[in-house]
Design an enzyme around this catalytic site. Structure first.
Site, PDB file in Angstrom:
ATOM      1  N   ASP A  61       0.734  -1.126  -0.038  1.00 40.79           N
ATOM      2  CA  ASP A  61       0.098   0.166   0.005  1.00 40.79           C
ATOM      3  C   ASP A  61       0.743   1.425   0.014  1.00 40.79           C
ATOM      4  O   ASP A  61       1.931   1.394   0.814  1.00 40.79           O
ATOM      5  CB  ASP A  61      -0.957  -0.018   1.285  1.00 40.79           C
ATOM      6  CG  ASP A  61      -2.199  -0.314   1.037  1.00 40.79           C
ATOM      7  OD1 ASP A  61      -2.692  -0.225  -0.324  1.00 40.79           O
ATOM      8  OD2 ASP A  61      -3.015  -0.711   1.880  1.00 40.79           O
TER       9      ASP A  61
ATOM     10  N   GLU B  71     -14.439  -1.920  -2.345  1.00 41.53           N
ATOM     11  CA  GLU B  71     -14.549  -2.033  -0.956  1.00 41.53           C
ATOM     12  C   GLU B  71     -16.067  -1.375  -0.468  1.00 41.53           C
ATOM     13  O   GLU B  71     -16.174  -0.248  -0.930  1.00 41.53           O
ATOM     14  CB  GLU B  71     -13.702  -1.170   0.210  1.00 41.53           C
ATOM     15  CG  GLU B  71     -13.806  -1.699   1.554  1.00 41.53           C
ATOM     16  CD  GLU B  71     -12.586  -1.150   2.274  1.00 41.53           C
ATOM     17  OE1 GLU B  71     -12.853  -1.323   3.612  1.00 41.53           O
ATOM     18  OE2 GLU B  71     -11.678  -0.910   1.634  1.00 41.53           O
TER      19      GLU B  71
END
Length: 288
Positions: free
Chosen positions: A107, A205
């Site tokens: 990330d 998400e």
């Protein structure tokens, strides 16, 4: 499908699937692309240290995400926002060292790419060069198009992340994204934008299942769902949620496959009681 075209969609190391394949080389973004062509579903888990990553690698998990969720799970932060690039580089390097086959996606933390493409390239380069990550992930759809484009043009594979983007929690909160016609159309635009920019996959998400299914049908790159229903190409969970280590309430979309918090607590109490009661160490635990 002809035998020739079928052969072309098999991973080059002779394995037939991302999960359960027999190869020992690192999985690449090309393998991820071919899995989409085969209609193969695959799992992704987070990891933040070498030991945990080695367990998942040995279990055959094809993609491991070194998520900035480490901020909540391991570093004691309330959100992912405080996580630094230095922290992500250290954690990603540990995960790479603990694995042999899994594709490691690292990330880009908040503040490491929002200024623009050049900052994004500088930050991503650290994760690839210093940590050894095979790809990076960043949040945002249309707003991150140019960052993704430059990274891909520079040879750094990018996994995008749209829908609920935890780094934007102060602006959007933790709630389902894409509800309503206008929001759904924006999510579709975001999905197409990251694909057009060159992302090899996109995380969806907290997106309504029907919308996630539509995005999956429209895109030619794989979709990775978390709280986005069963129709995405892959599924990801935070490992501490998946194994029941997280304390308190967990999201509705999480399925817990073990209760490590109870197991670890019981073991710690047993150890403490043995020490206090004089049952540990015994002769067999002593060095002479």
């Amino acid at each position: 499908m002809t035998q020739l075209s079928a052969a072309r969609t098999q991973p080059s190391d002779g394995s037939k699937a991302l999960y359960g394949g027999k190869g020992t080389r690192r999985i690449t973004v090309r393998d991820i692309t071919l899995a989409k062509e085969r209609g193969e579903k695959w799992p992704m888990l987070t990891a933040y240290d070498a030991m945990t990553a080695s367990v998942f690698d040995e279990a055959g998990i094809p993609v491991i995400l070194v998520g900035d969720s480490a901020g909540n799970c391991h570093l004691g932060y309330d959100t992912t926002v405080p996580v630094t690039l230095d922290e992500m580089t250290m954690l990603s390097a540990a995960v790479v060292r603990g694995t042999r086959r899994s594709l490691i996606v690292a990330d880009l933390p908040f503040g490491s790419y929002q200024e623009g493409p050049v900052q994004a390239l500088r930050s991503a380069t650290r994760l690839v060069k210093e940590a050894g990550a095979g790809a990076v992930k960043l949040e945002g759809g249309e707003r991150s198009h140019e960052q993704i484009r430059l990274l891909v043009e520079s040879g750094i594979p990018v996994m995008a992340h749209i829908g609920l983007t935890p780094q934007s929690v102060n602006a959007m909160g933790y709630r389902v994204q894409g509800r309503g016609e206008e929001a759904a159309q924006q999510l579709l635009r975001d999905a197409k934008s990251v694909q057009d920019a060159g992302a090899f996959a996109v995380v969806l998400e907290l997106v309504p299942a029907e919308l996630a299914a539509e995005v999956t049908r429209v895109l030619h790159i794989p979709t990775v769902g978390i709280g986005a229903g069963p129709e995405t190409d892959a599924q990801v969970l935070v490992w501490t949620d998946m194994l029941g280590l997280t304390g308190g309430r967990v999201p509705k979309f999480v399925k817990q496959y073990a209760d490590l918090r109870q197991i670890m607590g019981d073991a710690a109490r047993s150890f403490a009681e043995d020490v206090v009661g004089g049952a540990f160490p015994q002769e067999e635990h002593s060095v002479h």
